[in-house]
Motif scaffolding. Structure first.
Motif, PDB file in Angstrom:
ATOM      1  N   SER A 105       0.824  -1.204   0.000  1.00  0.00           N
ATOM      2  CA  SER A 105       0.000   0.000   0.000  1.00  0.00           C
ATOM      3  C   SER A 105       0.862   1.260   0.000  1.00  0.00           C
ATOM      4  N   CYS A 106       1.983   1.233   0.769  1.00  0.00           N
ATOM      5  CA  CYS A 106       2.770   2.472   0.905  1.00  0.00           C
ATOM      6  C   CYS A 106       4.248   2.321   0.550  1.00  0.00           C
ATOM      7  N   GLY A 107       4.738   1.100   0.385  1.00  0.00           N
ATOM      8  CA  GLY A 107       6.138   0.903   0.027  1.00  0.00           C
ATOM      9  C   GLY A 107       7.073   0.773   1.221  1.00  0.00           C
ATOM     10  N   HIS A 108       6.537   0.857   2.437  1.00  0.00           N
ATOM     11  CA  HIS A 108       7.363   0.760   3.646  1.00  0.00           C
ATOM     12  C   HIS A 108       7.906  -0.665   3.796  1.00  0.00           C
ATOM     13  N   VAL A 109       9.171  -0.776   4.174  1.00  0.00           N
ATOM     14  CA  VAL A 109       9.748  -2.067   4.539  1.00  0.00           C
ATOM     15  C   VAL A 109      10.311  -1.897   5.933  1.00  0.00           C
ATOM     16  N   GLY A 110       9.990  -2.804   6.819  1.00  0.00           N
ATOM     17  CA  GLY A 110      10.525  -2.717   8.173  1.00  0.00           C
ATOM     18  C   GLY A 110       9.783  -3.642   9.096  1.00  0.00           C
ATOM     19  N   LEU A 111      10.087  -3.511  10.376  1.00  0.00           N
ATOM     20  CA  LEU A 111       9.445  -4.366  11.361  1.00  0.00           C
ATOM     21  C   LEU A 111       7.956  -4.032  11.436  1.00  0.00           C
ATOM     22  N   PRO A 112       7.100  -5.046  11.430  1.00  0.00           N
ATOM     23  CA  PRO A 112       5.664  -4.794  11.539  1.00  0.00           C
ATOM     24  C   PRO A 112       5.314  -4.235  12.913  1.00  0.00           C
ATOM     25  N   LYS A 113       4.177  -3.534  12.991  1.00  0.00           N
ATOM     26  CA  LYS A 113       3.714  -2.974  14.274  1.00  0.00           C
ATOM     27  C   LYS A 113       3.264  -4.078  15.220  1.00  0.00           C
ATOM     28  N   ASN A 114       2.900  -5.235  14.679  1.00  0.00           N
ATOM     29  CA  ASN A 114       2.347  -6.311  15.510  1.00  0.00           C
ATOM     30  C   ASN A 114       3.247  -7.539  15.521  1.00  0.00           C
ATOM     31  N   THR A 115       4.550  -7.338  15.790  1.00  0.00           N
ATOM     32  CA  THR A 115       5.479  -8.474  15.769  1.00  0.00           C
ATOM     33  C   THR A 115       5.006  -9.615  16.675  1.00  0.00           C
ATOM     34  N   ASP A 116       4.382  -9.296  17.822  1.00  0.00           N
ATOM     35  CA  ASP A 116       3.913 -10.342  18.735  1.00  0.00           C
ATOM     36  C   ASP A 116       2.779 -11.164  18.129  1.00  0.00           C
ATOM     37  N   ALA A 173       0.942  -9.335   8.943  1.00  0.00           N
ATOM     38  CA  ALA A 173       1.827  -8.244   9.361  1.00  0.00           C
ATOM     39  C   ALA A 173       1.125  -6.908   9.178  1.00  0.00           C
ATOM     40  N   ARG A 174       1.185  -6.046  10.203  1.00  0.00           N
ATOM     41  CA  ARG A 174       0.659  -4.675  10.090  1.00  0.00           C
ATOM     42  C   ARG A 174       1.831  -3.769   9.790  1.00  0.00           C
ATOM     43  N   CYS A 175       1.722  -3.025   8.712  1.00  0.00           N
ATOM     44  CA  CYS A 175       2.812  -2.167   8.230  1.00  0.00           C
ATOM     45  C   CYS A 175       3.316  -1.237   9.333  1.00  0.00           C
ATOM     46  N   GLY A 176       4.643  -1.183   9.480  1.00  0.00           N
ATOM     47  CA  GLY A 176       5.269  -0.276  10.442  1.00  0.00           C
ATOM     48  C   GLY A 176       5.174   1.168   9.984  1.00  0.00           C
ATOM     49  N   GLY A 177       4.779   1.387   8.727  1.00  0.00           N
ATOM     50  CA  GLY A 177       4.630   2.743   8.204  1.00  0.00           C
ATOM     51  C   GLY A 177       3.191   3.216   8.310  1.00  0.00           C
TER      52      GLY A 177
END
Length: 165
Positions: A109-120, A128-132
């Motif tokens: 949706s936005c191109g963000h790559v990184g740790l998801p907001k819901n790692t747990d 995975a929920r986008c960290g962006g």
């Protein structure tokens, strides 16, 4: 770079495929450097995406896809995020900031790559929920593999305001 290649393709006199619009380099676009390391960052397909020949197998293909679908801002965000990660790998963590570590996700949706907001929640089967942007509509996990097959975790420097979310 990629946009330079796209510009070459755009100046190619062959007409676009029926229904396709010719690709025009966006106003004010600068070329984006996409190193071969991007191909080592594999995109993990979900069950229903396995075997889809249009599925981007790695983040190099993801950048190309974003350019192809005229979303250069997503391509740039992805490149910026991956370049930051590669810099941390090259230089090592600075020891000042706290680092997040784990498996990254790419957001279509936005191109963000990184740790998801819901790692747990990932171990419980959550998407995975986008960290962006926070969306979990269109995310895939990313697996960073070295040539010998070993997997490297995604490391990102946490910014000061991230803890307040």
């Amino acid at each position: 770079g990629l946009l330079a290649r796209a510009a070459e393709m755009a100046s190619d006199p062959t007409p676009p495929v029926d229904g396709a619009e010719p690709f025009n380099v966006p106003e004010g676009a600068t070329s984006v450097e996409v190193g071969k390391e991007f191909a080592a960052l594999k995109v993990v397909p979900k069950e229903d995406e396995k075997g889809d020949k249009n599925f981007p197998p790695h983040l190099h293909a993801a950048v190309e896809l974003f350019c192809f679908v005229k979303r250069p801002e997503c391509a740039k965000r992805l490149v910026d995020r991956v370049s930051g990660y590669l810099r941390v790998l090259r230089e090592g963590p600075d020891g000042k900031g706290t680092n997040g570590m784990g498996q990254a996700a790419v957001c279509w949706s936005c191109g963000h790559v990184g740790l998801p907001k819901n790692t747990d929640g990932l171990s419980k089967g959550e998407l995975a929920r986008c960290g962006g942007c926070g969306s979990d509509d269109q995310t895939n996990m990313v697996k960073v593999t070295q040539p010998d097959g070993t997997v490297i975790p995604w490391i990102e420097l946490k910014t000061k305001d991230e803890g307040k979310r």
